[in-house]
Design a protein around this motif. Structure first.
Motif, short mmCIF file in Angstrom:
data_model
loop_
_atom_site.label_atom_id
_atom_site.label_comp_id
_atom_site.label_asym_id
_atom_site.label_seq_id
_atom_site.Cartn_x
_atom_site.Cartn_y
_atom_site.Cartn_z
N UNK A 38 0.87 -1.18 0.00
CA UNK A 38 0.00 0.00 0.00
C UNK A 38 0.91 1.23 0.00
N UNK A 39 1.12 1.81 -1.16
CA UNK A 39 2.03 2.94 -1.29
C UNK A 39 1.27 4.17 -1.77
N UNK A 40 1.84 5.34 -1.56
CA UNK A 40 1.13 6.53 -2.01
C UNK A 40 1.82 7.82 -1.63
N UNK A 41 1.13 8.92 -1.94
CA UNK A 41 1.69 10.25 -1.72
C UNK A 41 0.55 11.25 -1.64
N UNK A 42 0.78 12.38 -0.99
CA UNK A 42 -0.24 13.40 -0.87
C UNK A 42 -0.53 14.09 -2.19
N UNK A 43 -1.80 14.38 -2.45
CA UNK A 43 -2.18 14.97 -3.74
C UNK A 43 -2.88 16.32 -3.62
N UNK A 44 -3.21 16.74 -2.40
CA UNK A 44 -3.88 18.03 -2.26
C UNK A 44 -2.86 19.16 -2.38
N UNK A 45 -3.34 20.37 -2.63
CA UNK A 45 -2.46 21.53 -2.72
C UNK A 45 -1.69 21.72 -1.42
N UNK A 46 -2.35 21.43 -0.30
CA UNK A 46 -1.70 21.57 1.00
C UNK A 46 -0.47 20.68 1.09
N UNK A 47 -0.60 19.45 0.62
CA UNK A 47 0.51 18.50 0.69
C UNK A 47 1.57 18.80 -0.37
N UNK A 48 1.13 19.07 -1.59
CA UNK A 48 2.09 19.31 -2.67
C UNK A 48 2.98 20.51 -2.37
N UNK A 49 2.37 21.60 -1.92
CA UNK A 49 3.13 22.84 -1.70
C UNK A 49 3.85 22.85 -0.36
N UNK A 50 3.16 22.46 0.71
CA UNK A 50 3.72 22.64 2.05
C UNK A 50 4.45 21.42 2.59
N UNK A 51 3.99 20.22 2.26
CA UNK A 51 4.63 19.01 2.78
C UNK A 51 5.81 18.57 1.90
N UNK A 52 5.60 18.65 0.57
CA UNK A 52 6.63 18.15 -0.34
C UNK A 52 7.40 19.26 -1.06
N UNK A 53 6.91 20.51 -0.97
CA UNK A 53 7.55 21.61 -1.69
C UNK A 53 7.77 21.20 -3.15
N UNK A 54 6.71 20.70 -3.76
CA UNK A 54 6.80 20.10 -5.09
C UNK A 54 5.79 20.75 -6.03
N UNK A 55 5.56 20.09 -7.16
CA UNK A 55 4.60 20.56 -8.16
C UNK A 55 3.65 19.42 -8.49
N UNK A 56 2.47 19.71 -9.03
CA UNK A 56 1.53 18.64 -9.40
C UNK A 56 2.13 17.63 -10.37
N UNK A 57 2.91 18.10 -11.34
CA UNK A 57 3.51 17.17 -12.33
C UNK A 57 4.51 16.24 -11.66
N UNK A 58 5.31 16.77 -10.75
CA UNK A 58 6.29 15.93 -10.06
C UNK A 58 5.62 14.87 -9.19
N UNK A 59 4.49 15.24 -8.56
CA UNK A 59 3.77 14.28 -7.72
C UNK A 59 3.23 13.13 -8.56
N UNK A 60 2.72 13.44 -9.75
CA UNK A 60 2.23 12.38 -10.64
C UNK A 60 3.37 11.43 -11.00
N UNK A 61 4.54 11.97 -11.31
CA UNK A 61 5.67 11.13 -11.68
C UNK A 61 6.12 10.26 -10.50
N UNK A 62 6.12 10.82 -9.29
CA UNK A 62 6.50 10.04 -8.12
C UNK A 62 5.48 8.94 -7.84
N UNK A 63 4.21 9.23 -8.06
CA UNK A 63 3.16 8.22 -7.86
C UNK A 63 3.33 7.06 -8.83
N UNK A 64 3.56 7.38 -10.08
CA UNK A 64 3.76 6.33 -11.10
C UNK A 64 4.98 5.49 -10.76
N UNK A 65 6.07 6.15 -10.38
CA UNK A 65 7.30 5.43 -10.07
C UNK A 65 7.11 4.49 -8.88
N UNK A 66 6.39 4.94 -7.88
CA UNK A 66 6.18 4.11 -6.68
C UNK A 66 5.38 2.86 -7.02
#
Length: 496
Positions: free
Chosen positions: A96-124
């Protein structure tokens, strides 16, 4: 009928609650109980988080047979590798793997971008598929994620091989209509292939069960739940509430694999092992869930259970409902209790007894069977009641806790001493040494009446004897005394 898969996370999300930690042996005991209950998936832990969690996942994998054993990870390769290693003995395994997808998580938890989160999700997901076929992806904080972006993430992970996609309302924020609409949006806008959607709802606003049911009604076919609704903060969706709601509404044409008659025993076991008392008014498994004190309700239930009960208590493993005698009880309830005590009265006698009963009930909170016998003029032989004569306990750090208890039983004096895991345990063991009966404390609740260290403590205790539950109560400024008196109060109810 559609199959609804029950994913139990009592051993992962539930065990994260402070004070609810279990050792490996206890976790195996819980896992076997969950298997007997009929859950489809047991989330056994978060292996990379600690050696203890890793060992528990390993041992649970060995101990149970048919449920899928699931291990949680972040979208991190090391997490996934450790989870795969922990699952090596599981007959059926899931990561059971995953990552945060809300704006709160993308910006504040991961300091990332929506595109990067999609790539990390696919890779996982792709990395997890190297180790197991069954991969579940969680979109953390999906409840506050934009639906269009969430659909993009869900489609991406399904294309990467995810078999289940978890849509968590991580903060318990969603309204039922909002959460249901989110699930429907995903069903309508994602090519699900052979994957299914899962709910994982939290109780922060008290809507976890309602949100989960709305998710199911809109196409989700797995619900993530815990026994008694334990979990982070205000808790998770309760297994017993979802299962019995589905079972009660047969028109939904949905079924689960749960053996509902084992719900109550498993609930008691979890409450005991995790030291988490179940609130008395908790749906399905609370002490008052099938108790009736209103005269109107009691009269209806005595005539026909369906007037006020939508569930037969026996369906969830409870022997019977409870007619609790209070000042609000009517003649029908009093007559029922008299019949149970083998006391026959005519209408005139019942009317006279009822008036005296109301006078007593206005003065006394708890009306016992002995009270009814006294009202009816029957001999109760109070001399046979057990009374606490005296008690002394010693406790501290680096010393044995010892309890010395003196009891008055039918005018005869008895004394015993015992050691225990604390002063309460030692004193109650001393009482058991005198009484010599097989008694099990099923529930033990301590409450302060007001505030302060000098406050009076109230103790409620549920004691079982020969499969029957008896309730004891006491209040005292000495909490050890209150505990022992509550135990004796319960014991007296099955020695009359």
């Amino acid at each position: 009928m559609d199959k609804l898969f029950i994913f139990d996370t009592t051993l992962r999300d539930g065990e994260q609650v402070p004070g609810c930690q279990l050792n490996t042996i206890e976790k195996i005991e819980v896992a076997k109980a969950l298997e007997s209950l009929g859950v489809d998936v047991i989330e056994a832990g978060f292996p990379v988080s600690s050696p203890g969690d890793f060992k528990s996942v390993v041992e649970i994998s060995k101990a149970v047979t048919w449920p899928t054993i699931c291990a949680l990870t972040r979208a991190v390769e090391k997490d996934i590798e450790v989870a795969a290693q922990a699952l090596q003995y599981a007959k059926k395994k899931r990561i059971h793997t995953g990552i945060g997808t809300s704006e709160y998580h993308i910006r504040h938890k991961f300091n990332s971008t929506p595109d990067e989160i999609v790539e990390r999700a696919i890779a996982a997901v792709k990395y997890a598929k190297r180790f197991v076929e069954d991969v579940e992806f969680y979109a953390e904080d999906a409840g506050r994620t934009d639906n269009a972006y969430l659909a993009r993430v869900v489609q991406a992970v399904i294309n990467a091989g995810a078999t289940v996609v978890n849509i968590p309302d991580t903060t318990g924020y969603c309204l039922p209509t909002e959460y249901g609409a989110k699930i429907k949006y995903l069903i309508d806008n994602v090519d699900m292939k052979n994957a299914i959607l899962s709910t994982h709802c939290h109780q922060d606003l008290g809507m976890a069960t309602a949100n989960s049911i709305m998710g199911v009604l809109n196409g989700a076919r797995q619900v993530e739940v815990t026994i008694n609704g334990i979990g982070e903060r205000a808790g998770n969706t309760s297994l017993e509430e979802v299962v019995m709601a589905i079972k009660s509404h047969k028109e939904l044409d949905i079924e689960t694999n749960i053996n509902t008659q084992k719900i109550y025993p498993v609930s008691r076991m979890i409450s005991s092992l995790m030291n988490m008392p179940v609130q008395p008014n908790k749906a399905i498994v609370g002490r008052n869930a099938f108790a009736h004190s209103s005269g109107i309700h009691q009269d209806g239930v005595l005539k026909n259970l369906s007037t006020y009960e939508i569930i037969d208590p026996k369906e969830v493993g409870i022997d019977d409902n409870a007619i609790v005698l209070t000042a609000r009880s009517g003649r029908a309830a009093l007559k029922n209790r008299l019949n149970l005590l083998n006391i026959d009265v005519n209408d005139d006698q019942l009317s006279e007894l009822y008036q005296r009963f109301l006078e007593l009930a206005d003065r006394k909170k708890d009306i016992t069977d002995e009270d009814i016998l006294i009202l009816a003029g029957k001999e109760t032989d109070k001399m046979h009641r057990i009374k606490l004569d005296y008690m002394q306990v010693t406790s501290g750090i680096g010393v044995k806790c010892i309890g010395v208890v003196g009891l008055d039983i039918a005018g005869e004096k008895f004394q015993a001493s015992a050691t225990g895991n604390g002063p309460v345990d030692a004193a109650i063991k001393a009482v058991k040494e005198i009484i010599k009966r097989q008694m099990v404390i099923e529930e033990f609740l301590i409450q302060a009446i007001n505030k302060g260290s000098d406050d009076t403590g109230k103790v409620h205790m549920q004691v079982s004897h020969d499969g029957i539950n008896y309730y004891g109560f006491s209040a005292h400024t000495d909490i050890v005394v209150a505990s022992v008196e509550a135990f004796i109060n319960a014991v007296n109810k099955f020695t009359i």
